[in-house]
Design a protein around this motif. Structure first.
Motif, PDB file in Angstrom:
ATOM      1  N   PRO A 172      25.434  69.685  47.294  1.00  0.00           N
ATOM      2  CA  PRO A 172      25.470  70.572  48.627  1.00  0.00           C
ATOM      3  C   PRO A 172      26.790  70.800  49.144  1.00  0.00           C
ATOM      4  N   HIS A 173      27.308  71.819  49.833  1.00  0.00           N
ATOM      5  CA  HIS A 173      28.421  71.978  50.697  1.00  0.00           C
ATOM      6  C   HIS A 173      28.382  71.042  51.818  1.00  0.00           C
ATOM      7  N   PRO A 174      29.453  70.480  52.113  1.00  0.00           N
ATOM      8  CA  PRO A 174      29.549  69.578  53.432  1.00  0.00           C
ATOM      9  C   PRO A 174      28.923  70.184  54.456  1.00  0.00           C
ATOM     10  N   THR A 175      28.206  69.180  55.240  1.00  0.00           N
ATOM     11  CA  THR A 175      27.646  69.932  56.650  1.00  0.00           C
ATOM     12  C   THR A 175      28.516  70.458  57.497  1.00  0.00           C
ATOM     13  N   ALA A 176      28.069  71.388  58.591  1.00  0.00           N
ATOM     14  CA  ALA A 176      29.002  71.838  59.533  1.00  0.00           C
ATOM     15  C   ALA A 176      29.680  70.907  60.213  1.00  0.00           C
ATOM     16  N   GLY A 177      30.869  70.908  60.344  1.00  0.00           N
ATOM     17  CA  GLY A 177      31.839  69.907  60.980  1.00  0.00           C
ATOM     18  C   GLY A 177      32.306  68.725  59.995  1.00  0.00           C
ATOM     19  N   GLN A 178      31.488  68.557  59.094  1.00  0.00           N
ATOM     20  CA  GLN A 178      31.773  67.445  58.218  1.00  0.00           C
ATOM     21  C   GLN A 178      33.237  67.385  57.427  1.00  0.00           C
ATOM     22  N   GLY A 179      34.328  66.694  57.881  1.00  0.00           N
ATOM     23  CA  GLY A 179      35.562  66.885  57.259  1.00  0.00           C
ATOM     24  C   GLY A 179      36.458  67.704  58.046  1.00  0.00           C
ATOM     25  N   ALA A 180      35.826  68.308  58.974  1.00  0.00           N
ATOM     26  CA  ALA A 180      36.708  69.283  59.787  1.00  0.00           C
ATOM     27  C   ALA A 180      37.820  68.393  60.655  1.00  0.00           C
ATOM     28  N   MET A 181      37.346  67.194  61.014  1.00  0.00           N
ATOM     29  CA  MET A 181      38.298  66.342  61.821  1.00  0.00           C
ATOM     30  C   MET A 181      38.640  65.231  60.968  1.00  0.00           C
ATOM     31  N   ARG A 182      39.935  64.777  61.171  1.00  0.00           N
ATOM     32  CA  ARG A 182      40.554  63.852  60.662  1.00  0.00           C
ATOM     33  C   ARG A 182      40.158  62.451  61.314  1.00  0.00           C
ATOM     34  N   GLU A 183      39.775  61.700  60.575  1.00  0.00           N
ATOM     35  CA  GLU A 183      39.024  60.314  61.253  1.00  0.00           C
ATOM     36  C   GLU A 183      40.331  59.316  61.779  1.00  0.00           C
ATOM     37  N   PRO A 184      40.209  58.625  62.769  1.00  0.00           N
ATOM     38  CA  PRO A 184      41.329  57.907  63.136  1.00  0.00           C
ATOM     39  C   PRO A 184      41.311  56.542  62.222  1.00  0.00           C
ATOM     40  N   PRO A 185      42.369  55.842  62.399  1.00  0.00           N
ATOM     41  CA  PRO A 185      42.597  54.647  61.605  1.00  0.00           C
ATOM     42  C   PRO A 185      41.543  53.642  61.810  1.00  0.00           C
ATOM     43  N   LEU A 186      41.261  52.822  60.765  1.00  0.00           N
ATOM     44  CA  LEU A 186      40.172  51.867  60.891  1.00  0.00           C
ATOM     45  C   LEU A 186      40.449  50.538  61.887  1.00  0.00           C
ATOM     46  N   ALA A 187      39.603  50.340  62.523  1.00  0.00           N
ATOM     47  CA  ALA A 187      39.702  49.027  63.441  1.00  0.00           C
ATOM     48  C   ALA A 187      39.230  47.476  62.545  1.00  0.00           C
ATOM     49  N   TRP A 188      40.130  46.913  62.071  1.00  0.00           N
ATOM     50  CA  TRP A 188      40.095  45.863  61.115  1.00  0.00           C
ATOM     51  C   TRP A 188      39.285  44.861  61.886  1.00  0.00           C
ATOM     52  N   GLY A 299      26.829  48.017  50.223  1.00  0.00           N
ATOM     53  CA  GLY A 299      28.141  47.544  50.852  1.00  0.00           C
ATOM     54  C   GLY A 299      28.468  48.576  51.561  1.00  0.00           C
ATOM     55  N   LEU A 300      28.573  49.794  50.879  1.00  0.00           N
ATOM     56  CA  LEU A 300      29.032  50.929  51.457  1.00  0.00           C
ATOM     57  C   LEU A 300      28.413  51.362  52.749  1.00  0.00           C
ATOM     58  N   GLN A 301      27.068  51.170  52.630  1.00  0.00           N
ATOM     59  CA  GLN A 301      26.271  51.562  54.172  1.00  0.00           C
ATOM     60  C   GLN A 301      26.937  50.553  55.234  1.00  0.00           C
ATOM     61  N   ILE A 302      26.833  49.320  54.951  1.00  0.00           N
ATOM     62  CA  ILE A 302      27.148  48.337  55.723  1.00  0.00           C
ATOM     63  C   ILE A 302      28.688  48.741  56.332  1.00  0.00           C
ATOM     64  N   GLY A 303      29.691  49.138  55.302  1.00  0.00           N
ATOM     65  CA  GLY A 303      30.857  49.397  55.966  1.00  0.00           C
ATOM     66  C   GLY A 303      30.969  50.683  56.818  1.00  0.00           C
ATOM     67  N   ARG A 304      30.087  51.714  56.463  1.00  0.00           N
ATOM     68  CA  ARG A 304      30.052  52.640  57.300  1.00  0.00           C
ATOM     69  C   ARG A 304      29.559  52.478  58.881  1.00  0.00           C
ATOM     70  N   ARG A 305      28.696  51.681  58.775  1.00  0.00           N
ATOM     71  CA  ARG A 305      28.053  51.120  60.005  1.00  0.00           C
ATOM     72  C   ARG A 305      29.102  50.286  60.892  1.00  0.00           C
ATOM     73  N   LEU A 306      29.790  49.618  60.255  1.00  0.00           N
ATOM     74  CA  LEU A 306      30.811  48.704  60.866  1.00  0.00           C
ATOM     75  C   LEU A 306      32.006  49.713  61.307  1.00  0.00           C
ATOM     76  N   ALA A 307      32.190  50.885  60.834  1.00  0.00           N
ATOM     77  CA  ALA A 307      33.509  51.580  61.309  1.00  0.00           C
ATOM     78  C   ALA A 307      32.863  53.097  61.584  1.00  0.00           C
ATOM     79  N   PRO A 308      31.970  53.256  62.616  1.00  0.00           N
ATOM     80  CA  PRO A 308      31.320  54.531  62.892  1.00  0.00           C
ATOM     81  C   PRO A 308      32.315  55.795  62.990  1.00  0.00           C
ATOM     82  N   ARG A 309      33.624  55.378  63.555  1.00  0.00           N
ATOM     83  CA  ARG A 309      34.319  56.582  63.937  1.00  0.00           C
ATOM     84  C   ARG A 309      35.121  56.810  62.887  1.00  0.00           C
ATOM     85  N   SER A 310      35.284  56.192  61.610  1.00  0.00           N
ATOM     86  CA  SER A 310      35.965  56.327  60.487  1.00  0.00           C
ATOM     87  C   SER A 310      35.153  55.883  59.140  1.00  0.00           C
ATOM     88  N   PRO A 311      34.056  56.676  59.084  1.00  0.00           N
ATOM     89  CA  PRO A 311      33.097  56.050  58.033  1.00  0.00           C
ATOM     90  C   PRO A 311      33.675  56.474  56.292  1.00  0.00           C
TER      91      PRO A 311
END
Length: 372
Positions: A172-188, A299-311
């Motif tokens: 599929p094509h990316p959903t509307a708005g997906q990738g349109a914004m640059r994500e902020p740096p990760l909070a480690w 593992g990737l799902q856990i990482g995405r949930r731990l970084a909801p602003r920068s998945p």
């Protein structure tokens, strides 16, 4: 995923024994070629973490898929350690782009559809199983000519091309708005650091078996049928692994399931060298297939949930940690096998690091339980 990972990444494993014999490669050479592939994968994952592909995820993913087909065909043409190493490095780069960007698109589309996620990650296992059957059949037809491995790379390129044509229609094509914004740096924070470190150690621990399983079976004279069945079982188990673990996820959550998968993989890795040759190859392949895609997905799902602003950044940098482990793993395994004359020592080392990988995420069990 079947084209980019099942063939682009993992077809090297069943073809490798023929290359060692026909192209006069040592165990250290084989490890170097595998390490180059994983180095390309690491570079691709790191590059994917930046914002240059924002809004162009599908184009980059398709470019990675088409490059995979070309590079599979190139392995049948080139000769010499340096050429093999370069081509596999570029193939790793291509597969990383395909993996990261198709996953970012599919996971965003299917955040509430478990079936789509299972199908997506199960594609890797399907590709492995298909590649195993293809290599086995080509090997029977080519016979003991010393050049059958070139036919196996050519056949793999053709099969991957068919899969890529299907992917071009289905992705599929990316959903509307997906990738349109640059994500902020990760909070480690501590949980994300622990998961990332665990994921990197798993990359080291699983890759020795996933690279050398068929070669280990041949060195032990387990027979060509066992070689074929070991990798076929790996692919079939990987294709259904997320279905197998689904009930465990719903009852115990993602983190507990992730840890259980890592522990099961450690047991399978030990079994591959402690059991008799045929049984070791089959058990090692079964446990590898049942766990490595589940660990990847969870593992990737856990990482995405731990970084909801920068998945997307979390996905890419965790993949980079995984890739680092994959680079070191086959290099160390090749050197240790060359020095000791067997893969027992590097395999025991891999199982030990898998145990550490599972232990690192245990502190996260105290947090809220989440199902996949």
């Amino acid at each position: 995923m079947a084209a980019a990972m099942g063939f682009g990444r993992f077809v090297y494993t069943p073809i490798l024994p023929g290359m060692i014999e026909g192209a006069s490669l040592s165990a250290a050479d084989a490890g170097l070629i595998a390490g180059a592939n994983f180095s390309g994968y690491l570079l691709g994952a790191v590059l994917a973490a930046f914002g240059w592909a924002a809004g162009r995820e599908r184009t980059v993913a398709i470019g990675g898929l088409l490059s995979t087909v070309i590079l599979l065909a190139a392995m049948a043409i080139v000769d010499g350690l340096a050429a093999f190493t370069l081509v596999r490095f570029l193939a790793g780069l291509a597969s990383a782009f395909a993996m990261v960007f198709t996953s970012s698109i599919v996971l965003a589309h299917s955040s509430r559809s478990e079936a789509v996620q299972i199908l997506h990650f199960g594609g890797v296992g399907f590709g492995i199983a298909l590649s195993s059957a293809l290599v086995f059949v080509i090997g029977l037809v080519a016979g003991d000519t010393g050049h059958g491995w070139r036919d196996e790379w050519t056949g793999s390129a053709i099969a991957a091309a068919v899969l890529v044509m299907l992917a071009l229609r289905l992705l599929p094509h990316p959903t509307a708005g997906q990738g349109a914004m640059r994500e902020p740096p990760l909070a480690w924070d501590r949980p994300l650091v622990l998961v990332t470190a665990s994921y990197g150690l798993f990359g080291f621990g699983y890759v020795i078996t996933s690279t050398f399983l068929v070669t280990m079976a041949r060195n032990a004279s387990a027979g060509t049928t066992t070689e074929f069945l070991a990798w076929l079982v790996t692919g079939m188990a990987a294709a259904v692994s997320l279905v197998v673990w689904r009930g465990f996820v719903r009852r115990f959550g993602l983190v507990a399931t992730y840890a259980a998968c890592v522990a099961a993989e450690a047991a399978g890795v030990l079994g591959s060298v402690l059991l008799p040759p045929a049984a070791g190859a089959l058990v090692g392949g079964l446990f590898l297939g049942l766990t490595f895609m589940a660990v990847t997905a969870y593992g990737l799902q856990i990482g995405r949930r731990l970084a909801p602003r920068s998945p997307r950044r979390a996905l890419a940098l965790m993949t980079a940690a995984f890739g680092t482990g994959q680079i070191i793993g086959p290099l160390v395994a090749g050197w240790l096998a060359e020095a000791s004359g067997a893969f027992t020592l590097p395999t025991v080392l891999a199982a030990t690091l898998l145990g550490l990988s599972g232990a690192l995420v245990l502190p996260l069990l105290a947090g809220p339980k989440e199902s996949g």
